[in-house]
Design a protein around this motif. Structure first.
Motif, PDB file in Angstrom:
ATOM      1  N   PHE A 201      93.127  43.509  45.106  1.00 40.83           N
ATOM      2  CA  PHE A 201      92.664  45.000  44.585  1.00 40.83           C
ATOM      3  C   PHE A 201      91.097  44.793  44.769  1.00 40.83           C
ATOM      4  O   PHE A 201      90.640  43.979  44.168  1.00 40.83           O
ATOM      5  N   SER A 203      87.631  45.892  43.402  1.00 44.78           N
ATOM      6  CA  SER A 203      86.973  46.516  42.237  1.00 44.78           C
ATOM      7  C   SER A 203      85.488  46.823  42.521  1.00 44.78           C
ATOM      8  O   SER A 203      85.073  46.308  43.606  1.00 44.78           O
ATOM      9  N   ASP A 401      96.398  48.514  39.079  1.00 45.37           N
ATOM     10  CA  ASP A 401      96.691  47.346  38.057  1.00 45.37           C
ATOM     11  C   ASP A 401      97.843  47.572  37.395  1.00 45.37           C
ATOM     12  O   ASP A 401      98.719  46.912  37.028  1.00 45.37           O
TER      13      ASP A 401
END
Ligand code: ARG
Length: 657
Positions: A201, A203, A401
């Protein structure tokens, strides 16, 4: 079996008996458990205090000169008599001829206990020799029922490393890789079923340098990261080169990405300038790279096959490349999870659930979670308000998330999950766990833990500020090679200097990283970490290699060592090495509580110091034949223990110099 023999030295003491009185004691794998149990029995008889109260307060000491165990009498909570008087009284009653312990040494209300040398060397050396690579491991802690060896293993997911596709691997990822791999090894050694996960992921967090760079190339209002994928694909469409992509995907994609970002900023400036002049910019805007990227990303979220296939290709190539590098670090992953794994439908479902349960609310088309509404006072204020979904429908980092966490629970039904992520993301993970709780999954939230760490300061490679893991490792290896060259004589003896420099370089980085508490920042110092002096990676490797080389020189067989007469090991130095060895299973178990690599590292350095100060006193080469065998067996057990510790940390113990 060796431990049975040790127990038999005490009247009435048996391994089975210990297991009954002390359910957490496992003398068959941890010699100190036997000593602790016996000491508790004796003290209980003397004091009348129950063993269940004594056993947990039998503590370690800071160093060998303070004993093997210490008991603070006030910890036993006896009213009426002053603790130092009690200590005095009990010391007098302590059996003068105890088979395992010397007479206690008093300091105020502290009672220090020293293990007798002869029984210890007789048992610890064979024990280490038998267990070999397993010495120190505790397979019981990871069981659903630690007292029942046939019960199932508990499962843990350790998520670590987690770089982003086609982006630099920055210092934060390096630390996550080192610490995470250590934690995974630790749980495995403790009998857990470990799933190693790498999460891609994106960020908007990073170390300062990486962040600065991102700001530099994209301007401060980054918006949603998802769009950046669109931009990357666009860049590839325009300027990509298949050959370069195959050769080094991360490098190539990153170059394209930096380039298109620069183009986009230039374009934005033009648009801004025209706007200022009052011109109509709608056509420019509609054709802008920014808009094209947004549309491209929209196709991704709409699950357009063609675009998704391209994305998957980038991802797979990057992962393949990362895997090569990870294998140099002895790291493998069971799963690479990332964007494409979280389906839009699942996100929509969770979004509905959040709304239905009043966790989130809508504001002007965007979806928010306002923690101040859910939690009173400081707790709510600290978590603030966060956006889950933007007005244009794109889901953000946190939303992904939330879905990913619930998805993982469904798939793996884990007992525990650890996220090894930089402390810059403390808030993000607190918000994540809180949302899971607000959704009513307290039981799942309770199983999740964030293991954070501080920043690395002053890290730059010779190539410049942008770092890939490969560059970092290459730089350290080169530096290491230079250090090694400074000692001509030794350098000439090294069989494969390049490979050795490579491993030493990796050890340097890792040991420097693991020396302090995780939460502390540290300064990346190439000279200090590649030095053979001080508590460094090369020093640890050297200590191990030296033990290996003694063994090579004496040419004793395993049978020779097994049949050695250990009672010849009478010197204080020999006994101290044995005392250090006996601590290892305890240290490992304690590390499961601290989750600090420094717990292991500090122990290993203490041990190497004890060993290196003994070389002049306990010579192997040139000693009488029987003494030589016994000493070699002791050093060999030390080598095994040192190597086991190094492997938990993720280091590859070097055999030769
Ligand atoms: N890839 C992210 C980054 O580079 C870290 C991911 C952390 N894990 C997570 N589940 N959010 O910052």
């Amino acid at each position: 079996k060796v431990m049975d023999e040790l127990a038999q030295r005490v009247d009435g003491l048996t391994i089975a008996g210990i297991a009954q009185t002390y359910p957490n004691a496992h003398p068959e794998i941890n010699p100190l458990d036997l000593y602790r149990a016996h000491l508790s029995d004796v003290l209980s008889k003397i004091s009348g205090v129950d063993t269940s109260i004594i056993y947990p307060v039998v503590m370690w000491t800071q160093s060998l000169d303070k004993g093997d165990f210490v008991v603070a009498v006030p910890a036993l909570r006896i009213k009426g008599t002053k603790p130092d008087v009690l200590a005095q009284e009990w010391a007098e009653k302590f059996p003068k001829d105890d088979p395992l312990f010397k007479e206690p040494v008093l300091s105020g209300h502290f009672m220090s206990f020293f293990i007798k040398g002869e029984p210890l060397v007789q048992s610890i050396i064979p024990m280490v020799r038998q267990a070999e690579k397993d010495y120190g491991k505790n397979p019981f802690t990871g069981l659903h029922d630690p007292t029942d060896p046939s019960s199932d293993k508990k499962r843990i997911i350790v998520e670590f490393s987690s770089p982003n596709v086609a982006k630099p691997f920055h210092a934060g990822h390096l630390r996550s890789t080192i610490i995470g791999s250590f934690i995974a090894n630790l749980y495995e050694a403790s009998g857990w079923d470990v799933v190693r996960m790498n999460c891609q992921f994106e960020s908007d967090y990073g170390n300062n340098e990486a962040k600065e760079l991102q700001m530099l190339i994209m301007g401060p209002d980054l918006g949603d990261w998802g769009k950046q994928y669109g931009l990357l694909a666009l860049a590839y469409q325009r300027n990509g080169d298949e050959e370069a992509l195959q050769k080094n995907p991360i490098d190539h994609l990153f170059k394209l990405y930096v380039q298109i970002n620069a183009e986009m900023s230039a374009e934005k400036e033009v648009i801004e300038a025209q706007k200022k002049e009052g011109k109509d910019v709608s056509v420019l805007e509609a054709n802008s790279l920014d808009e094209q990227a947004r549309q491209y990303f929209k196709r991704m979220t709409d699950r357009d096959e063609e675009v998704l296939a391209q994305w998957k290709r980038f991802r797979d190539l990057s992962i393949a490349r990362y895997k090569e590098t990870y294998s140099r670090l002895n790291i493998h992953f069971d799963e690479f999870s990332g964007e494409s794994q979280v389906a839009e439908e699942f996100m929509a479902k969770i979004a509905d659930e959040m709304k239905a349960k009043n966790v989130s609310r809508e504001d002007n088309g965007a979806v928010l979670v306002d923690f101040t509404q859910h939690l009173p006072g400081k707790a709510g204020k600290r978590l603030g308000t966060t956006v889950l979904r933007k007005r244009d429908g794109t889901a953000l980092y946190l939303t992904r998330d939330v879905c990913e966490l619930l998805g993982r629970h469904k798939k793996y039904n884990f007992d525990h999950m650890i996220y090894v992520v930089a402390s810059q993301q403390d808030l993000h993970l607190q918000q994540l766990f809180q949302i899971i709780e607000l959704l009513g999954y307290e039981d799942i939230a309770k199983k999740c833990q964030h293991i954070n760490f501080g920043m690395v300061l002053g890290m730059s490679t010779r190539k410049g500020t942008v770092k890939f893991l490969d560059d970092i490792l290459k730089d350290c290896a080169d530096h290491m090679h230079e250090t090694m060259r400074k000692n001509n004589e030794k350098y000439a003896q090294i069989e494969d200097p390049v490979a050795t420099a490579d491993i030493l370089g990796i050890s340097s980085v890792m040991v420097q990283d693991m020396s302090g508490k995780r939460i502390n920042n540290y300064t990346f110092n190439m000279d200090a970490m590649t030095s053979f002096e001080g508590d460094t990676g090369p020093y640890l490797q050297y200590a191990h290699a030296r033990l290996c080389s003694i063994r090579r020189r004496v040419e004793l067989s395993d049978a020779d060592l097994n049949s050695a007469n250990f009672s010849l090991l009478k010197e204080e130095h020999a006994i101290n090495i044995a005392r250090m060895l006996s601590q290892w299973p305890d240290v490992l178990q304690n590390t499961l509580k601290t989750l600090e690599p420094a717990t292991v590292l500090t122990y290993l350095f203490k041990m190497t110091h004890v060993i290196s100060s003994s070389y002049d006193h306990l010579k192997v080469v040139g000693s009488e034949a029987e003494l030589m065998k016994a000493r070699m067996a002791l050093y060999d057990a030390a080598r095994t223990t040192l190597a086991n510790g190094m492997r938990i940390l993720g280091l590859t113990p070097l055999e030769s110099r």
